[in-house]
Design an enzyme around this catalytic site. Sequence first.
Site, PDB file in Angstrom:
ATOM      1  N   ASP A  14      31.338  46.894  47.385  1.00 25.56           N
ATOM      2  CA  ASP A  14      30.969  47.874  48.416  1.00 25.56           C
ATOM      3  C   ASP A  14      29.547  47.703  48.937  1.00 25.56           C
ATOM      4  O   ASP A  14      28.896  48.670  49.337  1.00 25.56           O
ATOM      5  CB  ASP A  14      31.152  49.314  47.878  1.00 25.56           C
ATOM      6  CG  ASP A  14      32.556  49.558  47.386  1.00 25.56           C
ATOM      7  OD1 ASP A  14      33.486  48.974  47.958  1.00 25.56           O
ATOM      8  OD2 ASP A  14      32.718  50.330  46.420  1.00 25.56           O
ATOM      9  N   LYS A  17      30.021  44.025  52.762  1.00 25.83           N
ATOM     10  CA  LYS A  17      30.533  42.683  53.113  1.00 25.83           C
ATOM     11  C   LYS A  17      31.298  42.719  54.433  1.00 25.83           C
ATOM     12  O   LYS A  17      31.151  41.832  55.269  1.00 25.83           O
ATOM     13  CB  LYS A  17      31.445  42.163  51.983  1.00 25.83           C
ATOM     14  CG  LYS A  17      30.727  42.025  50.649  1.00 25.83           C
ATOM     15  CD  LYS A  17      31.670  41.623  49.538  1.00 25.83           C
ATOM     16  CE  LYS A  17      32.672  42.689  49.149  1.00 25.83           C
ATOM     17  NZ  LYS A  17      32.110  43.890  48.516  1.00 25.83           N
ATOM     18  N   GLY A  41      38.080  47.344  49.844  1.00 29.10           N
ATOM     19  CA  GLY A  41      38.034  48.255  50.994  1.00 29.10           C
ATOM     20  C   GLY A  41      36.814  47.877  51.796  1.00 29.10           C
ATOM     21  O   GLY A  41      35.698  48.153  51.373  1.00 29.10           O
ATOM     22  N   HIS A  42      37.023  47.196  52.906  1.00 28.07           N
ATOM     23  CA  HIS A  42      35.901  46.691  53.702  1.00 28.07           C
ATOM     24  C   HIS A  42      35.829  47.469  55.012  1.00 28.07           C
ATOM     25  O   HIS A  42      36.812  47.527  55.760  1.00 28.07           O
ATOM     26  CB  HIS A  42      36.068  45.191  53.969  1.00 28.07           C
ATOM     27  CG  HIS A  42      36.001  44.372  52.713  1.00 28.07           C
ATOM     28  ND1 HIS A  42      36.121  43.007  52.696  1.00 28.07           N
ATOM     29  CD2 HIS A  42      35.794  44.737  51.419  1.00 28.07           C
ATOM     30  CE1 HIS A  42      35.996  42.573  51.451  1.00 28.07           C
ATOM     31  NE2 HIS A  42      35.816  43.609  50.655  1.00 28.07           N
ATOM     32  N   GLN A 224      35.184  42.506  46.216  1.00 28.48           N
ATOM     33  CA  GLN A 224      34.513  42.989  45.001  1.00 28.48           C
ATOM     34  C   GLN A 224      33.070  42.466  44.970  1.00 28.48           C
ATOM     35  O   GLN A 224      32.496  42.221  46.016  1.00 28.48           O
ATOM     36  CB  GLN A 224      35.271  42.583  43.720  1.00 28.48           C
ATOM     37  CG  GLN A 224      36.606  43.277  43.529  1.00 28.48           C
ATOM     38  CD  GLN A 224      37.703  42.725  44.403  1.00 28.48           C
ATOM     39  OE1 GLN A 224      38.000  41.556  44.379  1.00 28.48           O
ATOM     40  NE2 GLN A 224      38.332  43.574  45.186  1.00 28.48           N
TER      41      GLN A 224
END
Length: 428
Positions: A14, A17, A41-42, A224
């Site tokens: 988080d 990225k 989750g991007h 990650q």
Amino acid sequence: MKNVIAIVGSQWGDEGKGKIIDYLAGRADMVVRAQGGSNAGHTVVIEGTKYALHLVPSGVLNAGTDNIIGNGVVFDPESFFAEIEMLDAGGVDTSRIYVSDRAHIVFPYHKRLDLLSEQARGAASLGTTLRGIGPCYMDKVERSGLRVCDMMEGETFREKLARQIDAKNDVIVKLYGGEPLDKDGIIDTYATYAEKLAPYVRDTSVMVYDTIAAGKTVLFEGAQGSMLDLDFGTYPFVTSSHPISGGFTTGAGVGAGVVGEIIGITKAYTTRVGAGPMVTELTDETGDSIREKGHEYGTTTGRPRRCGWFDGVAVRHSARVNGTTGLALMLLDVLDDFDEISLCYAYERNGETIEHFPAGQKALEESRPLYKTVKGWRTNLTACRTWEELPKEAKDYIAHIEELTGVPVKIISVGPGREQTIMRGDIL
Ligand code: GDP
Ligand code: IMO
Ligand code: MG
């Protein structure tokens, strides 16, 4: 020519990225996901519209960019098609997304086993995202997994899947005392997914190779973060893949020598979601104010993220195991309101100073952060667009981070928007 940039998370995920991939994708030809799955989750924010991506690479919001889901990803068709629907509804072009025929598939039994094994761990649970990631990689390593290429085999796939469901139902019922999963329902659902998926399937290793060989620019989108790496993270509180730069070439199917630049995406402070040691965690008001100002709640699970000061020991470790050539320092604006800001330069344990990130859980739990404290800038940075516009205290803070990590800060981010990005120094 080394025309490949690896975007790697330097901390516990988080770090931003998705934002940097989207920003750089404007001048890239291809974005490749090489590990992890829908645990990621991007977030990409374009002109105020927010997109949360889990499996689809964050290059998708740039027209003209190919987006590859590589062989190293664990591919969840349910999550994938939900994302495609969301993007289609938003008018985003989804015609340039390709899925590796070698990627392993996540099935409902992987998610169920993720949940049951977490419950069985009780107080020692890892706090996984419950997306079936660990159980799917377990099958891959154990050599019983099913891949996208298997899914394209019609009746043979149904037979293989039936055997897998029987075997997993055995474990669910006999080991965990759980309810068996509906075999016919799963087989029918996945047969439908197979039909829908066929147009996306490619030998993506060949596509990535050809793009690099043609001198075009390729971005590897890490999921990650390095401190969640299976070998170099805070084991066992890690994910089941290699989110470090070494994991990207095996997960994309190209030679290790192709990567020219390795950008460590790094928060100006530290966050972690899920269980496990975090030496600079702040469980006081300071931690709460970072969480509120930074909206530090998980993109995938909505869980509040644990917050703390910048951990130079962790990011130094990450820089070494990745070969990081530049940092992107993210969310600097979140520290706008502090009179003083602390940076951890080493740990202390039993009177001993520790410079290198320890392997053991006990060593980490007993480590205390040693801080240097610097003056805050107390200025709103969100409108800054150039290095020159940053206040002196912010520049000093960045210099401290460069000194602690040994890596130059090449990108600075002062807000979630694409335009809130300051480039400092060339990338490739
Ligand atoms: P990822 O998993 O590394 O892509 O990061 P996430 O999307 O899970 O979390 C990063 C969050 O920070 C997202 O909500 C982004 O929109 C947001 N973000 C990224 N860069 C900045 C920044 O420089 N400032 C602020 N305030 N938010 C940012
Ligand atoms: P992005 O790509 C932050 C964490 C989970 C848990 C551990 C293992 O958005 O940075 P898993 O479901 O992978 O078996 O969970 O890893 N985790 C993440 N934390 N960002 C992520 O992805 C994460 N993906 C997994 O919270 O602690
Ligand atoms: Mg995330």
